[in-house]
Each structure stands twice: as structure tokens, then as C-alpha cells.
Design an enzyme around this catalytic site. Structure first.
Site, mmCIF file in Angstrom:
data_model
loop_
_atom_site.group_PDB
_atom_site.id
_atom_site.type_symbol
_atom_site.label_atom_id
_atom_site.label_comp_id
_atom_site.label_asym_id
_atom_site.label_seq_id
_atom_site.Cartn_x
_atom_site.Cartn_y
_atom_site.Cartn_z
ATOM 1 N N ASP A 154 0.187 -3.053 4.711
ATOM 2 C CA ASP A 154 0.882 -2.355 3.348
ATOM 3 C C ASP A 154 2.183 -1.866 3.838
ATOM 4 O OD1 ASP A 154 0.777 -0.062 1.980
ATOM 5 O OD2 ASP A 154 -1.528 1.120 2.814
ATOM 6 N N ASP A 210 -1.802 2.491 -6.459
ATOM 7 C CA ASP A 210 -2.855 2.611 -6.559
ATOM 8 C C ASP A 210 -3.961 3.014 -7.088
ATOM 9 O OD1 ASP A 210 -1.875 2.365 -3.573
ATOM 10 O OD2 ASP A 210 -2.884 4.219 -3.016
HETATM 11 C C1 GLA Z 1 -0.958 2.461 0.857
HETATM 12 C C2 GLA Z 1 -1.971 1.634 -0.296
HETATM 13 C C3 GLA Z 1 -3.645 2.194 -0.275
HETATM 14 C C4 GLA Z 1 -4.180 2.999 0.951
HETATM 15 C C5 GLA Z 1 -3.330 3.768 1.188
HETATM 16 C C6 GLA Z 1 -3.498 4.317 2.847
HETATM 17 O O1 GLA Z 1 -1.517 4.184 -0.144
HETATM 18 O O2 GLA Z 1 -2.094 1.340 -1.257
HETATM 19 O O3 GLA Z 1 -4.571 1.229 -0.703
HETATM 20 O O4 GLA Z 1 -4.042 1.768 1.984
HETATM 21 O O5 GLA Z 1 -1.850 3.550 2.069
HETATM 22 O O6 GLA Z 1 -2.799 5.437 4.207
#
Ligand code: GLA
Length: 400
Positions: A154, A210
């Protein structure tokens, strides 16, 4: 491509007193030749992860027929980690993972599945757990010793880090462990990873913020902090970068929300159809232990999955649009096409795919098969037309 980083390791051999240099293929050379398929904990469970839940999900992946349909990776997302020990080793939550991560990976492997984990290129993960910054090689060795097959990496808390350099560093660290590990770049499209993801050895890269469990729209997380994405907002972002996907390196429109409750079954069918047409990683995000039949049937539709997994590895794209009505097409092996007729609107409409928009000669006669009705529709030449319900797709293959 930088050969020392991607293709090969330079091995130094001693032969009769003189030094020879030989190139050894990198352990990650042949990963993800078709889009990875699996399950990830985040969309449904967030930080509520534990070894019991993950084991239950792996069991369910086998029992539900998802393994047979091609799903393979069981991935724990954020929050499995709590600290580092005094030697800097990452420490799993002892309450939630009392048997340790290696035991969990062994359990998943015994079921014939693969095991994935999550970390972050910055100092902390998005949920505030310890990140990988400064520990890349140490973490890679640890993951390899646990039997990790897939790393989602990430991009939170990375301050002034360079995305390309950070992900190249992690790929090199993973390769140095000697274990083939899929690298899932999760940098949300900010630094356009489709332009460099393949060169640094990323196997998939997120292209947007997301996904949220809803059909349309883009919403700011909070004022000034853009955005979470509904299905159609992601589609619009994916269309223009279709040419960057290919075997071993895929655009990632984020994990599936199919079955999480925010959309109708029709909308989930559209969501799944499009992820297949986009040659997207198919990473389910619902509770596999408790799926209603309609959701099970969407996630395990083998004919739709075959579109995603087609060996040509081409991403589909929009070829026609008029208001809420769209036609999308994906070239398949054997000169076939997958075609989606899509109605974003609120009333049923007739939609037509014209061969001239599909790079087919107008006179070509093809066999049409409907992938949701699982029915042959006979021959067509010049065009294919069907009524499409609101928010629905008709998904067909055309075979010359
Ligand atoms: C980010 C990523 C998500 C998830 C969260 C976890 O938002 O884009 O897919 O992995 O972190 O904290």
C-alpha cells in the site's frame, strides 16, 4: 526494462580459478500470466481479521467450488501486524493470530491454495500499523520464510517517497528472497503506475482510490480528500488505460464487492462482467462462508471467468457510447470477442454492437453465446442487438 532488476540475477561463478558471470532467471519472471484470482479480507472485514476467520475462508473457497472455478490466493489485508521486535522483525497480532502467520500459510497451502499478505511502502499502513519503510529486505525474507505467495503493498504514510523507486525496491527485495511472490502495487493511480508498474516488476497496480459497495459515483472521503469510487466511476477511469495491461502486469480496478450487500444482484452481475472484460484481478471480497446462491453463481460463472483469464491477456474497452448506453469489447484468443451491452440508465433499452466498432469486417458471420443465460443465440453478421434492463449487462462472446 532494467535487466538486473527484472529479468535476472547476476550470479558470480568460479570456474577453474577464473570468475564467470551467469544470469539466473528472476523468481518472479512468470507470475500472474493471467489476472490473479483469490479473496481478500478488506472489503468485508476491514481490521477484523483473525486466523480462525482466514482458515474458514480458505475452507469455504474449496467447499463453495471457488477453488475449482480458479480462485487461488487467500490474502490477509491490513491489521494482522502490531509491532516490530527489537531486531526489527514484523510481529503478527498474538491474540488474533496465536499460531503465527507461517502456520496459517501452511494451512492454506495444504488446501492447494496460495497465501497472500499486506504491507505498506511507508512508515505505517493505512490503518496505522507498522509499514515496510527501511525494512524491505528484512520483511521480504520473513514473508518468504512464512511461505507468502502474494504481497499487496500500500501507499499510506509515504511522505516524499518516490513511488516507482519504492516499488522497485520492494520487488528487488522480494526477488532477493528467492521465492516467487506476486507484487500487488496499491498506490491508487496517483503516480500513474500503469506507465512504470511493469518495468519495476509489479504484477498488478491499483488505478483508482478504493472501491465502495455501490453502483455509481465518486465520493470524497472528507472535504478535499478524494475519493472512493462506485463501479461505474472505476469503469470510466479504466477505459483510457486499457493498453497497459498484459500477461504478468494488470490494471487493478480494486477488489470485488460482489455479495457485500450494497448493490442489487443485477448490479453485481454487471460489476463482475466488467471486471472480467477488463482482465482485472478477480479478488472476491465477500464472506465466502455465507453466500446466497445468486452471489455464488455470479462469482463462479466459469464462462465469464474464462473471459478474464483468456490467454491473450488483452484488456477490453468501450467502443461505443450514446448517453447511458454503451458497448464494450475485449479481443480474445482465436479471433473471438467478448462484448458487453451496458445500460446505465433507469429504463430498458435496445443496444446494438456493430461489427465496425469491434474491428470485425461487416460481412463476418459469427456464433453468439450469452454468458449469463449460458445459451447459444445462433449466428449473426454485421451487428448484434438486444434489450438491456436498467443497470444490467448482456454479455456475449462472438466466435467467427
Ligand atoms: C487502503 C487500500 C485498501 C486497503 C486499506 C487498508 O485504503 O487502498 O485496499 O488495503 O488501505 O488499510
Amino acid at each position: 526494462m532494467r535487466p538486473s532488476a527484472r529479468c535476472c540475477f547476476l550470479a558470480i561463478l568460479s570456474f577453474g580459478g577464473s570468475l564467470l558471470f551467469a544470469q539466473k532467471p528472476s523468481p518472479s519472471a512468470n507470475l500472474a500470466l493471467t489476472p490473479p484470482m483469490g479473496w481478500n479480507s478488506w472489503n468485508k472485514f476491514g481490521c477484523n481479521v483473525s486466523e480462525d476467520m482466514i482458515k474458514g475462508m480458505a475452507d469455504a473457497m474449496v467447499k463453495s467450488g471457488m477453488k475449482d472455478a480458479g480462485y487461488q490466493y487467500v490474502v490477509i489485508d491490513d491489521c494482522w501486524q502490531v509491532s516490530r521486535d527489537r531486531d526489527g522483525n514484523i510481529v503478527a497480532d498474538p491474540q488474533r493470530f496465536p499460531s503465527g502467520i507461517k502456520a496459517l500459510a501452511d494451512y492454506v497451502h495444504l488446501l492447494g491454495l496460495k497465501f497472500g499478505i499486506y504491507s505498506d511502502a511507508g512508515s505505517k499502513t493505512c490503518a496505522g500499523r507498522p509499514g515496510g519503510l527501511g525494512h524491505e529486505y528484512q520483511d521480504a525474507l520473513k514473508y518468504a520464510s512464512w511461505g507468502v505467495d502474494y504481497l499487496k503493498y500500500d501507499w499510506c504514510n509515504t511522505t516524499s517517497q518516490d513511488a516507482r523507486a519504492s516499488y522497485a525496491n520492494m520487488r528487488n527485495a522480494l526477488d532477493a528472497s528467492g521465492r516467487p511472490i506476486v507484487l500487488s502495487i496499491c498506490e491508487w493511480g496517483t503516480a500513474k503506475p500503469w506507465l512504470w508498474g511493469k518495468e519495476v516488476g509489479g504484477n498488478l497496480w491499483r488505478t483508482t482510490g478504493d472501491i465502495q459497495d455501490r453502483f455509481s459515483g465518486k465520493k470524497e472521503w472528507e472535504p478535499g480528500n478524494c475519493c472512493n469510487f462506485g463501479v461505474t466511476a472505476i469503469l470510466d477511469a479504466e477505459d483510457e488505460i486499457y493498453s497497459y495491461a498484459g500477461p504478468g502486469h494488470w490494471n487493478d480496478p480494486d477488489m470485488l464487492e460482489v455479495g457485500n450487500g450494497g448493490m442489487t444482484d443485477t448490479e453485481y452481475r454487471s460489476h463482475f462482467s466488467f471486471w472480467a472484460l477488463l482482465a482485472a484481478p478477480l479478488i472476491a471480497g465477500d464472506d465466502l462462508r455465507d453466500m446466497k446462491p445468486e452471489i455464488h453463481d455470479i462469482l463462479t460463472n466459469k464462462e465469464v471467468i474464462a473471459i478474464d483469464q483468456d490467454p491473450l491477456g488483452r484488456q477490453g474497452r468501450r467502443v461505443w457510447k450514446d448517453g447511458d448506453l454503451e458497448v464494450w469489447s475485449k479481443p480474445l484468443s482465436g479471433g473471438r470477442r467478448a462484448v458487453i451491452l451496458f445500460n446505465r440508465g433507469e429504463s430498458e433499452k435496445q443496444i446494438t454492437a456493430k461489427w465496425t466498432d469491434l474491428d470485425y469486417p461487416e460481412s463476418l458471420s459469427v456464433s453468439v453465446r450469452d454468458l449469463w443465460q449460458k445459451k447459444d443465440l445462433g449466428k449473426a453478421a454485421g451487428k448484434f442487438s438486444a434489450p438491456v434492463a436498467p443497470h444490467a449487462v448482456i454479455m456475449v462472446t462472438l466466435a467467427p
